[in-house]
Design an enzyme around this catalytic site. Structure first.
Site, PDB file in Angstrom:
ATOM      1  N   LYS A  19      -3.151   1.723  10.662  1.00 35.43           N
ATOM      2  CA  LYS A  19      -3.627   3.107  10.554  1.00 35.43           C
ATOM      3  C   LYS A  19      -5.148   3.152  10.420  1.00 35.43           C
ATOM      4  O   LYS A  19      -5.806   4.030  10.997  1.00 35.43           O
ATOM      5  CB  LYS A  19      -2.948   3.805   9.374  1.00 35.43           C
ATOM      6  CG  LYS A  19      -1.459   3.998   9.604  1.00 35.43           C
ATOM      7  CD  LYS A  19      -0.752   4.479   8.341  1.00 35.43           C
ATOM      8  CE  LYS A  19       0.757   4.547   8.551  1.00 35.43           C
ATOM      9  NZ  LYS A  19       1.449   4.924   7.308  1.00 35.43           N
ATOM     10  N   HIS A  71       2.855  -2.798  -6.016  1.00 30.98           N
ATOM     11  CA  HIS A  71       4.280  -2.459  -5.942  1.00 30.98           C
ATOM     12  C   HIS A  71       4.821  -2.118  -7.323  1.00 30.98           C
ATOM     13  O   HIS A  71       4.262  -2.485  -8.352  1.00 30.98           O
ATOM     14  CB  HIS A  71       5.098  -3.580  -5.304  1.00 30.98           C
ATOM     15  CG  HIS A  71       5.087  -4.867  -6.072  1.00 30.98           C
ATOM     16  ND1 HIS A  71       5.858  -5.074  -7.181  1.00 30.98           N
ATOM     17  CD2 HIS A  71       4.387  -6.003  -5.890  1.00 30.98           C
ATOM     18  CE1 HIS A  71       5.650  -6.287  -7.641  1.00 30.98           C
ATOM     19  NE2 HIS A  71       4.754  -6.878  -6.880  1.00 30.98           N
TER      20      HIS A  71
END
Length: 120
Positions: free
Chosen positions: A58, A107
């Protein structure tokens, strides 16, 4: 100068299922160098690397288009993740004047996320 940014989040269980269902998934997504590093880690790290590759794609402004997943490599340098571009991903970055891509990976129990900044 910032040329692009990218962010991604993935459910860790999706990566776990993909690995369990299709062993070729590992070879499609991760380079040999990444797999060497990841086999010492847990499933959260696999998801984190996946998310990092999405975020980098991206930041390049293309998504995973015109290059392979393995053209984006996440390596460890002094315990910190570093982005190495190869083949067509490297060519795209050069065409856009991107000199470096910064990456941060994190995470929780359920999700992995990554944020990338393309600098030129």
């Amino acid at each position: 100068m910032i040329i692009g940014v990218g962010v991604d989040i993935i459910e860790i269980k999706r990566i776990k299922r993909a690995i369990e269902r299709n062993k070729r998934f590992l070879l499609k997504i991760y380079s040999e160098k990444e797999l060497e590093e990841l086999k010492k880690k847990n499933i959260e790290s696999y998801a984190g690397y996946f998310s990092a590759k999405e975020a980098v794609s991206k930041a390049l402004g293309t998504g995973i288009l015109n290059f392979k997943w393995t053209d984006i490599e996440i390596v460890k340098e002094n315990s910190a993740p570093k982005v190495v571009l190869n083949n067509n991903a490297k060519k795209i970055a050069e065409q856009k004047g991107i000199k470096r891509i910064h990456i941060s990976i994190s995470h929780s129990r359920e999700y992995a996320t990554a944020f990338a900044v393309a600098e030129g």
